[in-house]
Design a protein around this motif. Structure first.
Motif, PDB file in Angstrom:
ATOM      1  N   LEU A 254       0.862  -1.187   0.000  1.00  0.00           N
ATOM      2  CA  LEU A 254       0.000   0.000   0.000  1.00  0.00           C
ATOM      3  C   LEU A 254       0.895   1.232   0.000  1.00  0.00           C
ATOM      4  O   LEU A 254       1.822   1.330   0.811  1.00  0.00           O
TER       5      LEU A 254
ATOM      6  N   ILE B  10      -2.718   0.377  -4.252  1.00  0.00           N
ATOM      7  CA  ILE B  10      -2.378  -0.958  -3.776  1.00  0.00           C
ATOM      8  C   ILE B  10      -1.866  -1.792  -4.942  1.00  0.00           C
ATOM      9  O   ILE B  10      -2.227  -1.542  -6.098  1.00  0.00           O
TER      10      ILE B  10
ATOM     11  N   CYS C 235      -9.518  -4.993  -0.950  1.00  0.00           N
ATOM     12  CA  CYS C 235      -9.201  -3.980   0.054  1.00  0.00           C
ATOM     13  C   CYS C 235     -10.418  -3.748   0.933  1.00  0.00           C
ATOM     14  O   CYS C 235     -11.559  -3.700   0.451  1.00  0.00           O
TER      15      CYS C 235
ATOM     16  N   ILE D 117      -5.365  -5.300   3.216  1.00  0.00           N
ATOM     17  CA  ILE D 117      -5.258  -5.705   1.810  1.00  0.00           C
ATOM     18  C   ILE D 117      -4.959  -7.200   1.799  1.00  0.00           C
ATOM     19  O   ILE D 117      -3.981  -7.641   2.395  1.00  0.00           O
TER      20      ILE D 117
ATOM     21  N   HIS E  41      -2.466  -1.634   7.183  1.00  0.00           N
ATOM     22  CA  HIS E  41      -1.853  -0.314   7.311  1.00  0.00           C
ATOM     23  C   HIS E  41      -2.756   0.545   8.189  1.00  0.00           C
ATOM     24  O   HIS E  41      -3.954   0.687   7.911  1.00  0.00           O
TER      25      HIS E  41
END
Length: 765
Positions: free
Chosen positions: A347, A370, A383, A423, A435
């Motif tokens: 990402l 991504i 995602c 992800i 993240h």
């Protein structure tokens, strides 16, 4: 929170929008530009404003910028002119390696509205590398019986350039025996072979030196040379032959180190050393980092490094089989690396807005891209974010997503949000990357200092010098700034009687510990205390650790003789019957040492004797025994000096003096002195006085025996009470005296008891 049933239609709408975007972009071909490698920085590449059909001012208004696939800043967009220029020199070999077609993929990102245009930059090769051989000199061993036209494989030169700039031809220095032939492999690369033109005669010329030159097809052409040393051998007329000229194998990229990749096999019809085959790899200087190892004996190729499909998807190996006579054969191995799902999705944040004003309508928080470096299903990703936050994801063009708020936010309700973007790829097993985006987080003093150990053990040898550094404690604080600055201190001891302030001190800055005075092992063998570590936050946080100090013994005490007593008073005399056998136990020297360990291990040694060789001392227990049979010629009185020595470094010692008297049984406790013999001879004429003297001597003897028995019984009772009870107070602590079943006092006690019984039996007789 939105009901569960209402979220599924929205997710389906996101997936449908993604599919529509993929179908739309599939029909639009990216624009391709080209540039020569090593072009100077700032050179013109293309006019993006004209190619995109936009005005120059519109690029700046829409925030146009160039985004590279690998986040590398090789290109730059001039918003004032709309020109795409080079941001740095491009090295085709560094970017693409041996790949002939070197293409850089990038995207042009526009906002208001958001649009993404794909483009490609073809980096064209220039002839900036010369051919290079793997070594400065090749050695070939060629038998003199080699037939004309025999081909000898040579190590090829490596040229980092591609296409026509790569190696195109090989030639050799003029000679009367060989010429070089340039061959082409299936992948188009050239390799040299040495061909024999005229017969060799080892007796006429045992070796030849030739120069092999590799020339590329650049303009102007570049070349590289290597020296070839040819050693002419006798009568080895069969070269090794591989079962296959080309081996092909596929290896998963997650294969463990040491796993078998392939086993090649060659056969030589010769016998003896001429038929013994060894295998070797052809490596150039740029290929020495290949992750393979070849067994020279078995031909097995094994992994010595991890494979990575994304770094290198295939390897080409050249293997030579050489026999003991110098002939060789060659084969090629093509290794294809199979992709496995070993790369986590990635990402990249393009823009981030923080903090977010409260009471604002739908606001864009972040724009991110991504991707997954794997291929096929392993490279497809989905995602998502957690459900307990008022945010949502909106897919944008290609692989871009926008993170936006669902509505107005209330700071008083919640002042900080931790948004985790997850992800996940579609490989097997699935890999995911998370993240987190955190808003308004600053450091507070929420971590107490932590010692590297919960307890420390320090060793100090006694008699140390004051202010001696005896050890250190260390603590760290995970906070930053003043919150992480640690101060050390001594905490009040758990034992209120321990004078800690006079024993040790601590450096408040670095935790170093010092002994304030000299320590005595015999007085204090160990002590414990606590140390504290406090940070400088507000409020301050602290922690503590336990420190145990062990005092090590030094050899500072000499042995002390307990028996026989050496206090300067009248010493006791030990009686020894003249009829004693060799090894007869006369007495035992008992000694102790105030130290511990090997410093208290005692050994005994006969230092002086009236008559050497008559008595001996056992080194480990101090027993004094006769060394031989006694005779009438031996002196009646003997004085022995026994040395008692410990095992310290340096050793300390003491001496014990023993007085021994030889008697004929125990009827005569003391023999007449030699001076009395003449006086006794003069008494032969005094018969009457002789009878009186005989009666007096008999009475005196009976009284002496009774007195001797009483003294022995008193000493035996006292020794038994010492064995059962602790040692009385005196110059030696009780724990230094061994009163166990194996100690020294118990042996003396047994000896005295036996002697007392023997005297009682004699008295009765």
């Amino acid at each position: 929170m939105e009901p569960v049933g209402e979220r599924f239609p929205e997710q389906r709408q996101v997936l449908i929008l993604l599919l529509l975007l993929e179908v739309t972009l599939a029909g639009w071909e990216p624009r391709r530009y080209s540039v020569m490698e090593e072009t100077e920085r700032g050179s013109f590449v293309a006019n993006l404003a004209n190619d995109l059909g936009l005005g120059v001012g519109e690029l700046a208004e829409r925030g146009a910028r160039v985004v590279s696939e690998d986040n590398e800043q090789g290109l730059q967009l001039d918003l004032q002119t709309g020109q795409l220029i080079l941001n740095e020199k491009l090295d085709r070999e560094k970017l693409c390696g041996p790949t002939e077609l070197c293409i850089m993929h990038f995207q042009v990102l526009l906002k208001k509205p958001l649009e993404v245009f794909r483009a490609e930059l073809l980096v064209r090769d220039i002839n900036d590398h010369s051919p290079e051989f793997p070594e400065r000199e090749m050695t070939l061993k060629i038998p003199e019986t080699s037939s004309l036209g025999t081909v000898f494989p040579l190590k090829k030169a490596r040229d980092l350039d591609v296409g026509s700039n790569n190696v195109q031809n090989y030639n050799i220095s003029p000679n009367s025996h060989f010429h070089v032939s340039t061959r082409t492999r299936g992948d188009g690369r050239k390799y040299p072979e040495l061909v024999l033109d005229t017969e060799l005669d080892r007796e006429e010329q045992a070796e030849l030196r030739l120069t092999l030159t590799a020339v590329d097809g650049g303009s102007p052409p570049r070349s590289g040379t290597v020296q070839i040393l040819i050693l002419v051998l006798d009568a080895n007329d069969n070269a090794p032959e591989f079962a296959q000229a080309l081996y092909e194998v596929q290896v998963p990229e997650n294969s463990p180190i040491g796993s078998l990749v392939l086993k090649v096999s060659a056969r030589d019809l010769d016998t003896g050393t001429n038929g013994e085959i060894s295998y070797s790899l052809y490596y150039s200087s740029q290929e020495i980092n290949k992750p393979f190892e070849l067994s020279s004996l078995s031909g097995e190729i094994r992994l010595i490094k991890k494979l990575d499909f994304e770094t290198m998807s295939s390897y080409d190996l050249d293997i030579e089989a050489s026999d003991g006579g110098g002939l060789s054969g060659k084969c090629s191995v093509s290794v294809k690396v199979l992709d496995v799902n070993d790369n986590f999705p990635e990402l990249s944040i393009s823009s981030l807005t923080s903090p977010i004003p409260e009471n604002s309508p739908e606001t864009e928080v972040a724009l991110f891209r991504i991707r997954d470096r794997d291929s096929g299903e392993n490279g497809k990703v989905i995602c998502s974010i957690q459900d307990d936050v008022p945010f949502k994801l909106k897919p944008s063009v290609e692989n871009f997503y926008r993170l936006v708020t669902e509505g107005a936010l209330d700071r008083e309700t919640r002042a900080e949000y931790n948004i985790t973007i997850t992800i996940t790829d579609l490989g097997a097993p699935r890999l995911k990357t998370e993240h987190s985006i955190t808003v308004l987080v600053s450091d507070v003093n929420d971590n107490a200092p932590a010692f590297t150990q919960t307890s420390y053990t320090l060793f100090v040898r006694e008699n140390n010098s004051p202010a001696l550094h005896i050890g250190s404690v260390s603590a760290t604080d995970r906070d930053s700034g003043t919150n992480a600055q640690v101060t050390y201190s001594l905490l009040p001891p758990l034992d209120p009687h321990l004078p800690l302030a006079s024993l040790v001190s601590i450096n408040t800055d670095n935790g170093h510990l010092f002994a304030l005075r000299s320590l005595d092992y015999e007085a204090l063998q160990a002590f414990e205390f606590r140390v504290g570590a406090t940070d400088r936050g507000s409020p301050a946080l602290s922690s503590e650790a336990l420190v145990r100090v062990l005092v090590l013994d030094a050899n500072d005490n000499s042995p002390f003789v307990l028996y026989p007593l050496q206090n300067g008073s009248a010493s006791s005399t030990e009686l020894v019957p003249r009829a004693a056998e060799p090894g007869y136990l006369v007495t035992k020297v008992v000694a102790v040492d105030g130290d511990s360990g090997q410093n208290a291990w005692l050994s005994y040694q006969l230092l002086k004797a009236t008559e050497p060789g008559l008595f001996g001392v056992w080194a480990h227990n101090g027993e004094v025994r006769t060394a031989r049979l006694l005779s009438e010629r031996d002196a009646a009185k003997h004085r022995l000096v026994v040395l008692v020595k410990d095992n310290g470094e340096p050793p300390r010692s003491a001496t014990a003096t023993l007085h021994l008297l030889l008697v004929d049984g125990f009827s005569q406790p003391y023999l007449p002195l030699p001076e009395a013999a003449p006086a006794q001879a003069q008494a032969d004429s005094l018969t009457v006085y002789l009878v009186v003297a005989l009666a007096s001597v008999s009475s005196l003897f009976l009284f002496s025996v009774l007195l001797f028995v009483a003294v022995r019984l008193c000493r035996s009772s006292r020794a038994a009470s010492v064995g059962r009870c602790s040692v009385p107070e005196g110059p030696f602590p009780g724990h230094l005296v061994d009163v166990s079943g194996t100690g020294t006092l118990s042996q003396s006690y047994k000896y005295e008891t036996w002697e007392t019984r023997w005297l009682l039996s004699l008295l009765i007789l």
